[in-house]
Design a protein around this motif. Structure first.
Motif, PDB file in Angstrom:
ATOM      1  N   GLU A  36       0.932  -1.006  -0.074  1.00 53.59           N
ATOM      2  CA  GLU A  36       0.170   0.124  -0.018  1.00 53.59           C
ATOM      3  C   GLU A  36       0.981   1.255   0.168  1.00 53.59           C
ATOM      4  O   GLU A  36       0.589   2.217  -1.042  1.00 53.59           O
ATOM      5  CB  GLU A  36      -0.979   0.076   1.209  1.00 53.59           C
ATOM      6  N   ARG A  37       1.827   1.148   0.757  1.00 56.77           N
ATOM      7  CA  ARG A  37       2.932   2.635   0.938  1.00 56.77           C
ATOM      8  C   ARG A  37       3.505   2.736  -0.437  1.00 56.77           C
ATOM      9  O   ARG A  37       3.579   3.795  -1.027  1.00 56.77           O
ATOM     10  CB  ARG A  37       3.657   2.275   1.971  1.00 56.77           C
ATOM     11  N   LEU A  38       4.039   1.675  -0.989  1.00 54.40           N
ATOM     12  CA  LEU A  38       4.744   1.582  -2.333  1.00 54.40           C
ATOM     13  C   LEU A  38       3.881   2.172  -3.295  1.00 54.40           C
ATOM     14  O   LEU A  38       4.156   3.006  -4.104  1.00 54.40           O
ATOM     15  CB  LEU A  38       5.327   0.259  -2.693  1.00 54.40           C
ATOM     16  N   PHE A  39       2.571   1.568  -3.582  1.00 58.09           N
ATOM     17  CA  PHE A  39       1.466   2.160  -4.335  1.00 58.09           C
ATOM     18  C   PHE A  39       1.099   3.529  -4.227  1.00 58.09           C
ATOM     19  O   PHE A  39       1.113   4.427  -5.075  1.00 58.09           O
ATOM     20  CB  PHE A  39       0.379   1.403  -4.469  1.00 58.09           C
ATOM     21  N   ASP A  40       0.906   4.013  -2.924  1.00 61.61           N
ATOM     22  CA  ASP A  40       0.548   5.591  -2.599  1.00 61.61           C
ATOM     23  C   ASP A  40       1.908   6.415  -3.057  1.00 61.61           C
ATOM     24  O   ASP A  40       1.573   7.279  -3.644  1.00 61.61           O
ATOM     25  CB  ASP A  40       0.347   5.652  -1.059  1.00 61.61           C
ATOM     26  N   ASP A  41       3.002   5.970  -2.715  1.00 61.01           N
ATOM     27  CA  ASP A  41       3.972   6.728  -3.107  1.00 61.01           C
ATOM     28  C   ASP A  41       4.476   7.028  -4.700  1.00 61.01           C
ATOM     29  O   ASP A  41       4.796   8.066  -4.951  1.00 61.01           O
ATOM     30  CB  ASP A  41       5.500   6.147  -2.566  1.00 61.01           C
ATOM     31  N   ALA A  42       4.081   5.838  -5.364  1.00 63.16           N
ATOM     32  CA  ALA A  42       4.133   5.935  -6.896  1.00 63.16           C
ATOM     33  C   ALA A  42       2.746   6.492  -7.790  1.00 63.16           C
ATOM     34  O   ALA A  42       3.144   6.843  -8.645  1.00 63.16           O
ATOM     35  CB  ALA A  42       4.550   4.469  -7.424  1.00 63.16           C
ATOM     36  N   ALA A  43       1.628   6.589  -7.155  1.00 61.53           N
ATOM     37  CA  ALA A  43       0.482   6.655  -7.758  1.00 61.53           C
ATOM     38  C   ALA A  43       0.456   8.301  -8.001  1.00 61.53           C
ATOM     39  O   ALA A  43       1.027   9.322  -7.241  1.00 61.53           O
ATOM     40  CB  ALA A  43      -0.668   6.381  -6.867  1.00 61.53           C
ATOM     41  N   PRO A  44       0.077   8.746  -9.262  1.00 60.94           N
ATOM     42  CA  PRO A  44      -0.102  10.119  -9.463  1.00 60.94           C
ATOM     43  C   PRO A  44      -1.432  10.696  -8.793  1.00 60.94           C
ATOM     44  O   PRO A  44      -1.892  10.071  -8.024  1.00 60.94           O
ATOM     45  CB  PRO A  44      -0.472  10.331 -10.954  1.00 60.94           C
ATOM     46  N   PRO A  45      -1.280  12.074  -8.610  1.00 62.19           N
ATOM     47  CA  PRO A  45      -2.437  12.643  -7.932  1.00 62.19           C
ATOM     48  C   PRO A  45      -3.817  12.227  -8.385  1.00 62.19           C
ATOM     49  O   PRO A  45      -4.007  11.983  -9.893  1.00 62.19           O
ATOM     50  CB  PRO A  45      -2.136  14.273  -8.372  1.00 62.19           C
ATOM     51  N   GLY A  46      -4.716  12.095  -7.715  1.00 57.96           N
ATOM     52  CA  GLY A  46      -6.187  11.653  -7.788  1.00 57.96           C
ATOM     53  C   GLY A  46      -6.214  10.233  -7.728  1.00 57.96           C
ATOM     54  O   GLY A  46      -7.468   9.763  -7.683  1.00 57.96           O
ATOM     55  N   LEU A  47      -5.178   9.430  -7.412  1.00 62.91           N
ATOM     56  CA  LEU A  47      -5.378   8.134  -7.342  1.00 62.91           C
ATOM     57  C   LEU A  47      -4.654   7.891  -5.732  1.00 62.91           C
ATOM     58  O   LEU A  47      -3.651   8.496  -5.267  1.00 62.91           O
ATOM     59  CB  LEU A  47      -4.333   7.222  -8.040  1.00 62.91           C
ATOM     60  N   GLU A  48      -5.249   6.873  -4.931  1.00 63.59           N
ATOM     61  CA  GLU A  48      -4.720   6.493  -3.832  1.00 63.59           C
ATOM     62  C   GLU A  48      -4.955   4.956  -3.623  1.00 63.59           C
ATOM     63  O   GLU A  48      -5.784   4.438  -4.278  1.00 63.59           O
ATOM     64  CB  GLU A  48      -5.709   7.044  -2.471  1.00 63.59           C
ATOM     65  N   ALA A  49      -4.231   4.566  -2.658  1.00 62.45           N
ATOM     66  CA  ALA A  49      -4.083   3.044  -2.285  1.00 62.45           C
ATOM     67  C   ALA A  49      -4.794   2.907  -0.984  1.00 62.45           C
ATOM     68  O   ALA A  49      -4.654   3.768  -0.019  1.00 62.45           O
ATOM     69  CB  ALA A  49      -2.609   2.496  -2.275  1.00 62.45           C
ATOM     70  N   ASN A  50      -5.325   1.775  -0.916  1.00 63.91           N
ATOM     71  CA  ASN A  50      -6.014   1.526   0.441  1.00 63.91           C
ATOM     72  C   ASN A  50      -6.029   0.036   0.570  1.00 63.91           C
ATOM     73  O   ASN A  50      -6.128  -0.884  -0.507  1.00 63.91           O
ATOM     74  CB  ASN A  50      -7.404   1.993   0.581  1.00 63.91           C
ATOM     75  N   ARG A  51      -6.072  -0.570   1.947  1.00 65.73           N
ATOM     76  CA  ARG A  51      -6.275  -1.974   2.039  1.00 65.73           C
ATOM     77  C   ARG A  51      -7.515  -2.372   2.451  1.00 65.73           C
ATOM     78  O   ARG A  51      -8.245  -1.833   2.962  1.00 65.73           O
ATOM     79  CB  ARG A  51      -5.055  -2.391   3.166  1.00 65.73           C
ATOM     80  N   GLU A  52      -7.960  -3.483   1.861  1.00 70.10           N
ATOM     81  CA  GLU A  52      -9.172  -4.052   2.400  1.00 70.10           C
ATOM     82  C   GLU A  52     -10.386  -3.345   2.342  1.00 70.10           C
ATOM     83  O   GLU A  52     -11.010  -3.231   3.202  1.00 70.10           O
ATOM     84  CB  GLU A  52      -8.937  -4.900   3.715  1.00 70.10           C
ATOM     85  N   VAL A  53     -10.792  -2.972   1.182  1.00 70.30           N
ATOM     86  CA  VAL A  53     -11.862  -2.160   0.906  1.00 70.30           C
ATOM     87  C   VAL A  53     -12.857  -2.785   0.076  1.00 70.30           C
ATOM     88  O   VAL A  53     -12.288  -3.876  -0.803  1.00 70.30           O
ATOM     89  CB  VAL A  53     -11.367  -0.856  -0.225  1.00 70.30           C
ATOM     90  N   VAL A  66      -5.071  -5.072  -1.476  1.00 67.38           N
ATOM     91  CA  VAL A  66      -4.800  -3.634  -1.672  1.00 67.38           C
ATOM     92  C   VAL A  66      -5.365  -3.303  -2.780  1.00 67.38           C
ATOM     93  O   VAL A  66      -5.288  -3.900  -3.945  1.00 67.38           O
ATOM     94  CB  VAL A  66      -3.221  -3.324  -1.694  1.00 67.38           C
ATOM     95  N   MET A  67      -5.943  -2.070  -3.081  1.00 65.11           N
ATOM     96  CA  MET A  67      -6.681  -1.307  -4.197  1.00 65.11           C
ATOM     97  C   MET A  67      -5.925  -0.067  -4.462  1.00 65.11           C
ATOM     98  O   MET A  67      -5.872   0.623  -3.423  1.00 65.11           O
ATOM     99  CB  MET A  67      -8.220  -1.316  -3.679  1.00 65.11           C
ATOM    100  N   VAL A  68      -6.185   0.331  -5.689  1.00 63.65           N
ATOM    101  CA  VAL A  68      -5.755   1.648  -6.020  1.00 63.65           C
ATOM    102  C   VAL A  68      -6.828   2.178  -6.939  1.00 63.65           C
ATOM    103  O   VAL A  68      -7.339   1.632  -7.823  1.00 63.65           O
ATOM    104  CB  VAL A  68      -4.391   1.833  -6.842  1.00 63.65           C
ATOM    105  N   GLY A  69      -7.239   3.358  -6.427  1.00 62.49           N
ATOM    106  CA  GLY A  69      -8.345   3.956  -7.038  1.00 62.49           C
ATOM    107  C   GLY A  69      -8.454   5.277  -6.884  1.00 62.49           C
ATOM    108  O   GLY A  69      -7.950   5.910  -6.233  1.00 62.49           O
TER     109      GLY A  69
END
Length: 169
Positions: A36-53, A66-69
């Motif tokens: 989740e941290r790796l995805f959050d750090d890499a994702a562009p503005p407007g996208l976020e990572a979160n666990r167990e949604v 983990v989901m990126v949305g």
């Protein structure tokens, strides 16, 4: 299903079947937090990572590790994410995963139109594989084992050693 009381178990609905499983083992949870941290750090503005949604896919309700949305969709008060708001899902496979979960979840994500799927294998040598939706299924676009660097340009720049997902920092 969303009205069921919290009981510490993961409850998913897949093809009309209630799939109940205990919370994942600690190494699995640790890997999810780091991913989740790796995805959050890499994702562009407007996208976020979160666990167990909760992720609504037609009549199914799945819970990716983990989901990126869409940041807007993740921040609303609704109980579920819609597939249209999700860019990528990740599933972490560890010895306790059922054959059912291993075989069917990625297929349902593809059928739901999720553009990217990441599979993390914790059994044996840690491996991360990134897949892109092509037609009705996923095609591998990047993979690496622990000790190698996973590099992927899609859905955003990712570069990390899968070994970072396990063990002490």
């Amino acid at each position: 299903m969303l009205a069921l009381p919290e009981n510490g178990m993961r409850q998913e609905l897949l093809e009309g079947r209630l799939v109940v499983s205990p919370a994942p083992p600690k190494p699995h949870q640790w890997a999810a937090k780091r991913l989740e941290r790796l995805f959050d750090d890499a994702a562009p503005p407007g996208l976020e990572a979160n666990r167990e949604v909760n992720l609504q896919l037609g009549a199914d309700l799945l819970i990716p590790d983990v989901m990126v949305g869409s940041a807007v969709a993740l921040s609303d008060a609704g109980p579920c994410m819609n597939a249209a708001d999700v860019t990528m899902v990740a599933e972490i496979l560890s010895p306790g995963n059922t054959a059912f979960g291993r075989a069917w979840k990625s297929q349902r994500y593809a059928e739901g139109g999720i553009p990217f799927f990441v599979e993390v294998e914790l059994s044996g040598v840690v491996q991360v594989t990134v897949y892109e939706l092509r037609g009705r299924g996923y095609a591998k676009i990047a993979a690496a084992h622990a000790g190698e660097i996973l590099k992927s340009a899609e859905p955003f720049e990712l570069s990390f050693d899968p070994a970072e997902l396990v063990g002490a920092r």
